[in-house]
Write a protein that holds these residues in place. Structure first.
Motif, PDB file in Angstrom:
ATOM      1  N   ILE A 274       0.745  -1.002   0.207  1.00  0.00           N
ATOM      2  CA  ILE A 274       0.178  -0.235  -0.058  1.00  0.00           C
ATOM      3  C   ILE A 274       0.984   1.213  -0.299  1.00  0.00           C
ATOM      4  N   PHE A 275       0.610   2.534  -0.934  1.00  0.00           N
ATOM      5  CA  PHE A 275       1.325   3.389  -1.254  1.00  0.00           C
ATOM      6  C   PHE A 275       0.304   4.462  -0.748  1.00  0.00           C
ATOM      7  N   TYR A 276       1.255   5.310   0.406  1.00  0.00           N
ATOM      8  CA  TYR A 276       0.368   6.939   0.891  1.00  0.00           C
ATOM      9  C   TYR A 276       1.097   7.740   0.828  1.00  0.00           C
ATOM     10  N   LEU A 277       2.484   7.589   0.587  1.00  0.00           N
ATOM     11  CA  LEU A 277       2.899   8.927   0.975  1.00  0.00           C
ATOM     12  C   LEU A 277       3.621   9.019  -1.071  1.00  0.00           C
ATOM     13  N   ASN A 278       3.547   9.705  -1.543  1.00  0.00           N
ATOM     14  CA  ASN A 278       3.717  10.005  -3.262  1.00  0.00           C
ATOM     15  C   ASN A 278       4.612  11.345  -2.986  1.00  0.00           C
ATOM     16  N   SER A 279       5.060  11.285  -3.970  1.00  0.00           N
ATOM     17  CA  SER A 279       6.953  12.254  -4.256  1.00  0.00           C
ATOM     18  C   SER A 279       7.082  14.358  -3.241  1.00  0.00           C
ATOM     19  N   VAL A 280       5.728  14.213  -3.191  1.00  0.00           N
ATOM     20  CA  VAL A 280       5.496  15.911  -2.572  1.00  0.00           C
ATOM     21  C   VAL A 280       6.150  15.210  -0.890  1.00  0.00           C
ATOM     22  N   SER A 281       5.112  14.250  -0.735  1.00  0.00           N
ATOM     23  CA  SER A 281       5.424  13.895   0.602  1.00  0.00           C
ATOM     24  C   SER A 281       6.936  13.237   0.889  1.00  0.00           C
ATOM     25  N   GLN A 282       7.343  12.890   0.222  1.00  0.00           N
ATOM     26  CA  GLN A 282       8.948  12.574  -0.106  1.00  0.00           C
ATOM     27  C   GLN A 282       9.345  14.075   0.560  1.00  0.00           C
ATOM     28  N   GLN A 283       9.655  15.103  -0.587  1.00  0.00           N
ATOM     29  CA  GLN A 283       9.826  16.479  -0.234  1.00  0.00           C
ATOM     30  C   GLN A 283      10.095  16.555   1.054  1.00  0.00           C
ATOM     31  N   VAL A 284       8.535  16.752   1.165  1.00  0.00           N
ATOM     32  CA  VAL A 284       8.503  16.968   3.097  1.00  0.00           C
ATOM     33  C   VAL A 284       9.335  16.797   3.984  1.00  0.00           C
ATOM     34  N   ILE A 285       9.209  15.021   3.889  1.00  0.00           N
ATOM     35  CA  ILE A 285      10.194  14.955   5.073  1.00  0.00           C
ATOM     36  C   ILE A 285      11.524  14.971   4.962  1.00  0.00           C
ATOM     37  N   LYS A 286      11.851  15.184   3.262  1.00  0.00           N
ATOM     38  CA  LYS A 286      13.895  15.846   3.135  1.00  0.00           C
ATOM     39  C   LYS A 286      13.755  17.228   3.531  1.00  0.00           C
ATOM     40  N   GLY A 296      20.407  22.761  13.986  1.00  0.00           N
ATOM     41  CA  GLY A 296      21.199  21.801  14.759  1.00  0.00           C
ATOM     42  C   GLY A 296      20.544  21.347  15.968  1.00  0.00           C
ATOM     43  N   GLU A 297      18.895  21.484  15.965  1.00  0.00           N
ATOM     44  CA  GLU A 297      17.965  20.647  16.881  1.00  0.00           C
ATOM     45  C   GLU A 297      17.177  20.176  16.141  1.00  0.00           C
ATOM     46  N   THR A 298      15.953  19.516  16.938  1.00  0.00           N
ATOM     47  CA  THR A 298      14.375  19.410  16.361  1.00  0.00           C
ATOM     48  C   THR A 298      13.800  19.721  16.573  1.00  0.00           C
ATOM     49  N   ARG A 299      13.226  20.996  15.328  1.00  0.00           N
ATOM     50  CA  ARG A 299      12.426  21.329  15.428  1.00  0.00           C
ATOM     51  C   ARG A 299      11.348  21.677  14.760  1.00  0.00           C
ATOM     52  N   LEU A 300      10.981  20.793  13.695  1.00  0.00           N
ATOM     53  CA  LEU A 300      10.328  19.980  13.494  1.00  0.00           C
ATOM     54  C   LEU A 300       9.647  18.171  12.898  1.00  0.00           C
ATOM     55  N   ALA A 301       8.479  18.242  13.589  1.00  0.00           N
ATOM     56  CA  ALA A 301       8.513  16.553  13.178  1.00  0.00           C
ATOM     57  C   ALA A 301       7.660  16.708  12.044  1.00  0.00           C
ATOM     58  N   TYR A 302       7.142  15.557  11.075  1.00  0.00           N
ATOM     59  CA  TYR A 302       6.434  15.050  10.233  1.00  0.00           C
ATOM     60  C   TYR A 302       5.331  14.405  10.983  1.00  0.00           C
ATOM     61  N   THR A 303       4.158  13.728  10.360  1.00  0.00           N
ATOM     62  CA  THR A 303       3.078  12.880  10.325  1.00  0.00           C
ATOM     63  C   THR A 303       2.456  12.364   8.976  1.00  0.00           C
ATOM     64  N   PHE A 304       2.034  11.365   8.854  1.00  0.00           N
ATOM     65  CA  PHE A 304       1.341  11.133   7.624  1.00  0.00           C
ATOM     66  C   PHE A 304       0.338  10.049   8.040  1.00  0.00           C
ATOM     67  N   ASP A 305      -0.262  10.777   7.708  1.00  0.00           N
ATOM     68  CA  ASP A 305      -1.613   8.879   8.331  1.00  0.00           C
ATOM     69  C   ASP A 305      -1.874   8.576   6.857  1.00  0.00           C
ATOM     70  N   ALA A 306      -3.052   8.220   6.630  1.00  0.00           N
ATOM     71  CA  ALA A 306      -3.676   6.710   5.402  1.00  0.00           C
ATOM     72  C   ALA A 306      -3.623   7.657   4.202  1.00  0.00           C
TER      73      ALA A 306
END
Ligand code: 2P0
Length: 349
Positions: A274-286, A296-306
């Motif tokens: 099952i593929f829920y992520l697309n290329s835009v999702s991958q760009q956001v992760i990057k 130099g610190e974790t300021r953001l977190a991503y999360t993706f549902d279905a």
């Protein structure tokens, strides 16, 4: 007709919740019992919510429901579960002799009207807000009080978490009858006022594989999902609750990203995948990882549902700069103006 025919009407709203430890997989389909516990943040009432009105009247001939203005099938089994359970509790309270209640109206049929203030098609947890709101509104109409997350759960698993505000865990429970599979508040909405949630809409299309059938296939075919449920999530729940209680954003964010990634890994491990992520999702992760590395610190977190839409957790002080970065890397004109649609930057959690 006479005054007895005047409908008794109640309107309530319920917000969407966004999981940071994901629910994926059931051990009982009918009762909606999960294979692992989960944890989410319930959004504020002023954004991404469902509004439901329930009317009862002696003159109504049958139960009926309208979703976003269109009449839907009331015989849907999950809808029937919620109606049956609320009416059962209402009858029980009267039989137990609460003197404030009379039994007039208990046999009345209901008309239910429910609307979302966000696109149902965008895959933004509409069933969670929808069933939470339905159960809460029905309970008010029939004067039912107390623990209701076990009923909302029988509408949609994730709905049980929208019965509470703030940080909410859905404890998987051990019993076969599901009586201990309930939502519980970990911290109230006032606990972490600086926390913000941003929704980045990568696609407003309806998701190809629905959650209910997707997780069935995952349970049947993915050994990674079994490993995750048995050996990964229990420890993560403990760590996540501690991170929330300490308001430790870096710990909260890292667990959130890892859990989203593992959920999507179990989707890939599902057969067929099952593929829920697309290329835009991958760009956001990057982008998020590059952004965090840059500072130099974790300021953001991503999360993706279905679905491919990103939900970003951050702290209030970083919102303006992150919005600028998004606009720089994803100019609205290259995305048909889609990308920043539905961006709630205020007052979440
Ligand atoms: C969650 N999701 O924890 C996870 C993450 C999607 C990915 O809960 O079959 O719509 O109604 O119990 O609740 C989506 O599942 O499924 C979901 P049902 P539900 O938010």
């Amino acid at each position: 007709g006479d005054s007895m025919d005047k409908p008794n009407t109640v309107t309530c709203t319920a917000p969407v919740n966004i999981a940071v430890i994901k629910y994926w997989g059931k051990r009982n389909e009918e009762l909606i019992l999960p294979i692992n516990s989960s944890l989410s943040v319930t959004l504020h009432q002023d954004q991404l919510k469902t509004t439901t009105t329930v009317a009862t009247s002696r003159s109504f001939q049958e139960d009926r429901i309208w979703l976003n203005g269109k009449e839907e099938d009331i015989t849907h089994p999950r809808l029937q579960s919620c109606l049956r359970e609320i009416r059962r509790l209402a009858r029980k309270r009267r039989n137990d002799g609460d003197p404030a209640l009379d039994s007039k109206g208990l046999s009345h049929k209901v008309h239910i009207c429910s609307v979302n203030d966000f696109p149902t098609a965008a895959g933004l947890a509409s069933s969670a807000a929808g069933f939470a709101c339905l159960v809460y509104t029905l309970a008010r109409v029939f004067a039912v009080e107390g623990e209701l997350s076990g009923i909302a759960r029988q509408g949609s698993g994730s709905a049980c978490r929208s019965m509470y505000g703030g940080f909410v865990q859905w404890i998987m429970g051990q019993k076969d009858d599901g009586k201990d599979s309930l939502a519980q508040q970990v911290a109230p909405e006032t606990h972490w006022p600086e926390l913000r949630v941003l929704v980045l809409v990568a696609s407003a299309e309806r998701k190809p594989v629905g959650s209910t059938s997707g997780m069935q296939t995952s349970v049947q075919t993915s050994r990674l999902l079994k490993h995750r449920a048995e050996s990964v999530v229990p420890g993560r729940m403990v760590e996540m609750i501690e991170a929330v209680q300490r308001k430790d954003f870096a710990a909260f964010a890292e667990l959130t990203m890892k859990d989203s990634n593992q959920f999507h890994a179990t989707c890939l491990d599902t057969y067929p995948p099952i593929f829920y992520l697309n290329s835009v999702s991958q760009q956001v992760i990057k982008l998020v990882h590059r952004y965090n590395r840059h500072y130099g610190e974790t300021r953001l977190a991503y999360t993706f549902d279905a679905g491919p839409n990103a939900v970003i957790y951050t702290l209030q002080q970083h919102v303006p700069e992150f919005v600028q970065a998004v606009q720089h890397f994803f100019p609205p004109e290259t995305n048909g103006g889609q990308f920043l649609k539905g961006l709630p930057v205020d007052g979440v959690a």
